[in-house]
Write an enzyme that holds these catalytic residues in place. Structure first.
Site: not given
Length: 394
Positions: A24, A284-285
């Site tokens: 995040d 995700e990143d």
């Protein structure tokens, strides 16, 4: 904190709750830096876990959380309770449905020119994203409207994070053999065979890893496994018959050389991805950055209840494998499913087919990255969207 930074209204304001270690905050940090760089306006980033932020941003680690710090146009603030009295930004982004503080919502509603309010959602390749991207949601009590913004892989979505100059930096790194050799030598990796397969491993805990390590040890081609400090380190140690591992260690077992790297900032992680021929990533990143690396990748998706994450995994595989030679697509899909526990076959068993298909997948990965790079990025689409919303509100 400078009083000016406390009360001056920034153009962009991002709220981030650290839910899963670095995914995040990784996305939010890259977006904040990108917006500040290209817009020339101050960006304020609120983070609830200052220690995690400090791992990615050394300047924040050295700063007093109570005062905050400004780095290259990004004002980092510690998201605490009770929330301080500050002037909301012109555009307020709550990342991944983190829910803004009530006092800040009240402040937003009182402004004569109310902020554009964005809920930046998680990345997904599923078809329904196109129908939800950009939807408006009026607040039930306050004169505010939130808009949902979905990153994605096509023109009907919000695009992918890609800062200006990223592709150029990647190409300069890769086109400089001496520089890459120096990068490896600085990490004690300069004495490996020319035909070594360079692999990076950034992953959550993975009970099936020992079998894959054994496959690499017994393989016909030497493998250099570069493991930055992360949650997978315990499984790596167990697979190598060790109790623990720490940064700087280098362990040789058969055809496998395992090197533990210290945790690095985001620029350092990009260089790691660019230096390898296969990247294991998570969340995700790192997943997005591996696609910009333009080499084959293996994605460990964040597990959700009722195996909902496996639907997302298959949705991306369907997009990513489109146009890929059938045998290579099958090998890639089988390994990804094995790595994510979605199949009876173990990763060690699925490795041989993937290894054989890597040259074909490598060409496809380059084409995939080039195609994505030819479309507008997340910051560009977000800027255009917010400009439209502000114009419609006047």
């Amino acid at each position: 904190m400078d009083v000016r930074l406390q009360h001056e209204r920034p153009k962009w304001e991002i709220f981030c709750q650290v839910v899963d270690n670095f995914g995040d905050i990784g996305v939010c940090l890259r977006l904040a830096c990108d917006l500040a760089d290209r817009d020339g306006k101050r960006v304020r980033l609120w983070v609830d876990d200052w220690a995690v932020l400090g791992r990615l941003c050394p300047a924040a680690a050295a700063a007093d959380p109570g005062r905050g710090v400004e780095v290259d146009g990004v004002v980092f603030r510690h998201w605490v309770r009770p929330f301080p009295d500050v002037v909301p930004g012109e555009i307020v982004i709550e990342a991944f449905a983190c829910e803004l503080p009530e006092v800040h919502l009240q402040a937003m509603a009182k402004l004569a020119e109310r902020p554009v309010w964005i809920n930046l959602e998680y990345l997904s390749a599923e078809d329904w994203v196109a129908g939800c991207h950009g939807l408006a949601s009026p607040h039930p009590r306050l004169p505010l409207v939130k808009h949902f913004f979905f990153p994605g892989f096509d023109e009907a979505s919000g695009g992918l994070p890609r800062e200006t100059g990223l592709i150029g930096r990647r190409e300069r790194f890769r086109s400089d053999p001496a520089g890459m050799a120096a990068w490896r030598a600085e990490r004690g990796l300069g004495s490996l065979a020319d035909d070594t397969l360079w692999i990076s491993l950034f992953a959550y805990e993975q009970a099936a890893l020992p079998g894959l390590l054994e496959a690499w040890q017994q393989g016909t081609r030497p493998v250099a496994l570069l493991v930055p400090e992360s949650r997978i380190l315990g499984n790596v140690a167990a697979g190598l018959g060790l109790d623990t591992l720490h940064a700087g260690q280098r362990i040789e077992r058969g055809r496998l050389t395992t090197c533990v790297l210290p945790f690095t900032d985001q620029a350092g992680y990009d260089a790691l991805l660019w230096s390898c021929a296969l990247n294991f990533v998570r969340g995700e990143d790192s997943f997005v950055r591996a696609q910009w690396a333009a080499v084959p990748l293996v994605w460990q998706i964040y597990a959700q209840q009722d195996d909902a994450h496996l639907v997302k995994l298959e949705a991306f595989l369907a997009r990513y494998c489109h146009g890929l030679e059938e045998g290579a697509a099958a090998a890639l899909g089988d390994f990804w499913r094995a790595w994510n526990g979605a199949d009876d076959i173990a990763p060690g068993q699925a490795w041989h087919a993937l290894e054989q298909a890597l040259p074909v997948i490598a060409g496809h990965a380059r084409c995939w990255s080039d195609r994505l790079a030819s479309t507008a990025d997340l910051a560009s689409r977000l800027t255009k969207f917010c400009f439209h919303i502000r114009g419609a509100a006047r």
